[in-house]
Design a protein around this motif. Structure first.
Motif, mmCIF file in Angstrom:
data_model
loop_
_atom_site.group_PDB
_atom_site.id
_atom_site.type_symbol
_atom_site.label_atom_id
_atom_site.label_comp_id
_atom_site.label_asym_id
_atom_site.label_seq_id
_atom_site.Cartn_x
_atom_site.Cartn_y
_atom_site.Cartn_z
ATOM 1 N N PRO A 1 -14.883 6.217 -62.243
ATOM 2 C CA PRO A 1 -15.618 7.399 -61.785
ATOM 3 C C PRO A 1 -16.617 7.022 -60.681
ATOM 4 O O PRO A 1 -17.088 5.892 -60.630
ATOM 5 C CB PRO A 1 -16.352 7.864 -63.041
ATOM 6 C CG PRO A 1 -15.568 7.315 -64.181
ATOM 7 C CD PRO A 1 -15.027 6.013 -63.688
ATOM 8 N N GLN A 2 -16.907 7.969 -59.836
ATOM 9 C CA GLN A 2 -17.843 7.735 -58.729
ATOM 10 C C GLN A 2 -19.227 8.285 -59.029
ATOM 11 O O GLN A 2 -20.131 8.206 -58.217
ATOM 12 C CB GLN A 2 -17.307 8.383 -57.441
ATOM 13 C CG GLN A 2 -15.899 7.923 -57.075
ATOM 14 C CD GLN A 2 -15.835 6.459 -56.726
ATOM 15 O OE1 GLN A 2 -16.539 5.995 -55.851
ATOM 16 N NE2 GLN A 2 -14.997 5.697 -57.439
ATOM 17 N N SER A 3 -19.365 8.910 -60.205
ATOM 18 C CA SER A 3 -20.686 9.383 -60.616
ATOM 19 C C SER A 3 -20.701 9.406 -62.141
ATOM 20 O O SER A 3 -19.642 9.298 -62.776
ATOM 21 C CB SER A 3 -20.942 10.798 -60.070
ATOM 22 O OG SER A 3 -19.933 11.665 -60.558
ATOM 23 N N THR B 1 -28.801 0.440 -67.152
ATOM 24 C CA THR B 1 -28.139 1.718 -66.878
ATOM 25 C C THR B 1 -28.297 2.066 -65.400
ATOM 26 O O THR B 1 -28.692 1.215 -64.596
ATOM 27 C CB THR B 1 -28.720 2.809 -67.814
ATOM 28 O OG1 THR B 1 -27.947 4.001 -67.660
ATOM 29 C CG2 THR B 1 -30.191 3.106 -67.506
ATOM 30 N N MET B 2 -27.972 3.288 -65.075
ATOM 31 C CA MET B 2 -28.100 3.737 -63.691
ATOM 32 C C MET B 2 -29.578 3.685 -63.268
ATOM 33 O O MET B 2 -30.459 4.040 -64.046
ATOM 34 C CB MET B 2 -27.604 5.187 -63.627
ATOM 35 C CG MET B 2 -27.532 5.763 -62.261
ATOM 36 S SD MET B 2 -26.248 7.063 -62.288
ATOM 37 C CE MET B 2 -27.006 8.260 -61.254
ATOM 38 N N SER C 1 -23.626 0.713 -63.261
ATOM 39 C CA SER C 1 -24.509 1.361 -62.284
ATOM 40 C C SER C 1 -24.398 2.880 -62.348
ATOM 41 O O SER C 1 -25.210 3.588 -61.762
ATOM 42 C CB SER C 1 -24.201 0.868 -60.865
ATOM 43 O OG SER C 1 -23.041 1.510 -60.364
ATOM 44 N N LEU C 2 -23.384 3.373 -63.071
ATOM 45 C CA LEU C 2 -23.225 4.816 -63.253
ATOM 46 C C LEU C 2 -23.383 5.194 -64.732
ATOM 47 O O LEU C 2 -22.876 6.217 -65.195
ATOM 48 C CB LEU C 2 -21.862 5.269 -62.733
ATOM 49 C CG LEU C 2 -21.643 5.035 -61.230
ATOM 50 C CD1 LEU C 2 -20.209 5.345 -60.844
ATOM 51 C CD2 LEU C 2 -22.611 5.879 -60.410
ATOM 52 N N GLU D 1 -24.252 18.211 -68.956
ATOM 53 C CA GLU D 1 -24.985 17.145 -69.640
ATOM 54 C C GLU D 1 -24.291 15.802 -69.452
ATOM 55 O O GLU D 1 -23.057 15.710 -69.478
ATOM 56 C CB GLU D 1 -25.072 17.446 -71.135
ATOM 57 C CG GLU D 1 -26.155 18.443 -71.468
ATOM 58 C CD GLU D 1 -26.466 18.401 -72.958
ATOM 59 O OE1 GLU D 1 -27.287 17.556 -73.367
ATOM 60 O OE2 GLU D 1 -25.869 19.201 -73.697
ATOM 61 N N LEU D 2 -25.101 14.753 -69.308
ATOM 62 C CA LEU D 2 -24.551 13.401 -69.156
ATOM 63 C C LEU D 2 -23.905 12.966 -70.467
ATOM 64 O O LEU D 2 -24.458 13.188 -71.545
ATOM 65 C CB LEU D 2 -25.672 12.415 -68.805
ATOM 66 C CG LEU D 2 -26.394 12.678 -67.484
ATOM 67 C CD1 LEU D 2 -27.610 11.753 -67.359
ATOM 68 C CD2 LEU D 2 -25.457 12.461 -66.296
#
Ligand code: GLC
Length: 438
Positions: free
Chosen positions: A247-249, A338-339, A295-296, A257-258
């Motif tokens: 995924p890119q995000s 995390t991010m 990073s995401l 919601e995350l």
């Protein structure tokens, strides 16, 4: 503290999001043909022909402790093993079928050895369990079944009783979740309710109602109240599981919601051992995938397909060694990270992670810059900077940097790191920034 709020789910994923990195293990009879774990259906092999793998399954070199040691050395904190894949063969001693490893030359309960060894190394233990079963006589032939193109599918499907098969699954899941102690993850795989070929109306995909997924999930939670469950029964649970896709995000649910997500990836495109596969990922790709994921805000479940002798082949061992070498010195930028907070953006060719407590930020250099790295917005915030692999200081200037040209690079809040000209001998070098107590 990280400002990202992850959606609450029935299972507590806090440990999982801290640990970030796990080992997927796809092991079954398909290791013998060694040409993809879907070989039975790709080549439409009959039960009778497929039986030769059952008769010859003899993993004489299998040493679960050796696997666990390699997983741990690679920095993996948990593992997920195929207890049964789509071929239907059981890697454990189930009362409900004869199609199991104890009836092959292997002669032992392989799931038990896996659980004991991985737990002994301090790793968390997960089970993959295929909802699909190309061997069970009650499993109706469907669009991905090896018999799908037979002339008499309708005939063959008569008397196949999905309800009985769903009960078989519950019985086996009960065995798996009562006979092996604490199990941390249940990975059901997978649903395809929309796969209904218009030219063959007698073939129907399967989904949550076919698996009787609600009952299956309730049973799983009753037997192992602390377990984490994936989303592939067709009912959303604790984990989202993008497959062979980065995924890119940070993934979000339909309400924005995350979510807790875990990318699953292979070293070479196939999950089961595939002798002639050549698309093995480079060391850079392997390390970058892990960093990119964290990073995401995600986890990485990296797969190994052991051979039918019971070993990781040399290519898999090399790939694990790439992780081991990197993680030995750089895992601090992965575990508990995390991010990065939205106020920090990554310079070109870099990825950021940040510790959950917000106090440390990691700059991962995918492309090694020339001797300076400019970080707008970081000025005034950093107390100390170092390379992570050798804890060597990285000096920096703030707000401006002289370069003896007409002007100089300057800007309020600019941080300029002064790096060595030559890239250190690390696949992806990491810079660790310690924030001031503001
Ligand atoms: C799948 C495949 C498969 C593999 C897996 C891992 O959808 O059917 O062979 O086990 O997902 O994510």
């Amino acid at each position: 503290m990280s400002s990202y709020q992850v959606r609450k789910t029935p299972g507590d994923t806090a440990w999982f999001r801290h640990d970030r990195f796990g080992m997927f293990i796809h092991w079954g009879l398909y290791a013998l043909p060694a040409r993809h774990e879907w070989v039975k259906t790709r080549e439409k092999i009959t039960d009778e022909d497929y039986d030769r793998y059952f008769r010859h399954f003899d993993p004489d070199l299998f040493d679960a402790h050796e696997w666990a040691r390699q997983a741990k050395a690679a920095g993996m904190k948990y593992a997920v093993l195929t207890t049964k894949h789509h071929e239907g063969f059981c890697m454990f001693d189930s009362k409900y079928t004869d199609y199991k490893c104890t009836n092959t030359p292997a002669g032992r309960d392989l799931v038990r050895e896996y659980v004991d060894a991985f737990r002994a190394e301090g790793l968390k233990v997960g089970f993959y369990y295929s909802l699909i079963d190309w061997h069970h006589p009650d499993f109706p032939i469907d669009p991905i079944h090896p018999r799908r193109d037979d002339d008499n599918v309708q005939e063959l499907n008569k008397g196949r009783d999905m309800h009985r098969y769903a009960e078989y699954m519950r019985n086996q899941v009960t065995e798996l979740l009562t006979n092996y102690g604490k199990i941390d993850i249940m990975w059901f795989d997978f649903s395809y309710p929309d796969n209904n070929p218009p030219d063959k109306p007698w073939l129907k995909g399967k989904g949550k109602d076919d698996w009787e997924a609600e009952e299956l999930i309730a049973l799983t939670r009753r037997l192992q109240p602390d377990i984490i469950i994936d989303n592939r029964t067709g009912i959303e649970q604790d984990l989202w599981t993008p497959e062979q896709y980065q995924p890119q995000s940070w993934l979000r649910d339909k309400n924005g919601e995350l979510v807790t997500w875990e990318a699953c990836q292979t070293f070479s495109g196939s999950w089961g051992y595939y002798r002639d596969e050549t698309s093995w990922k480079s060391p850079e790709m392997l390390i970058q995938m892990l960093i990119q994921t964290v990073s995401l805000g995600g986890n990485l479940l990296m797969n190994v397909g052991p051979t039918a002798r019971g070993c990781f082949d040399y290519r898999a061992q090399n790939a694990l060694q790439v992780y081991a070498d990197w993680m030995k010195f750089n895992s601090r930028s992965i575990y508990g990270c995390t991010m990065a907070e939205p106020e920090f953006s990554a310079p070109n060719g870099c990825r950021l992670t940040q510790s959950e407590d917000g106090k440390r930020l990691y700059v991962h250099l995918f492309q090694y810059p020339y001797a300076f790295l400019e970080l707008p917005g970081f000025g005034g915030k950093v107390e100390y900077a170092q390379f992570l692999h050798d804890a060597s200081e990285i000096q920096f200037t703030e707000n401006q940097s002289d370069h003896f040209s007409e002007g100089r690079t300057e800007g309020e809040g600019l941080l300029v790191l002064n790096l060595p000209v030559i890239k250190p001998p690390v696949v992806v070098p990491v810079i660790e920034l310690f924030f001031r107590n503001l």
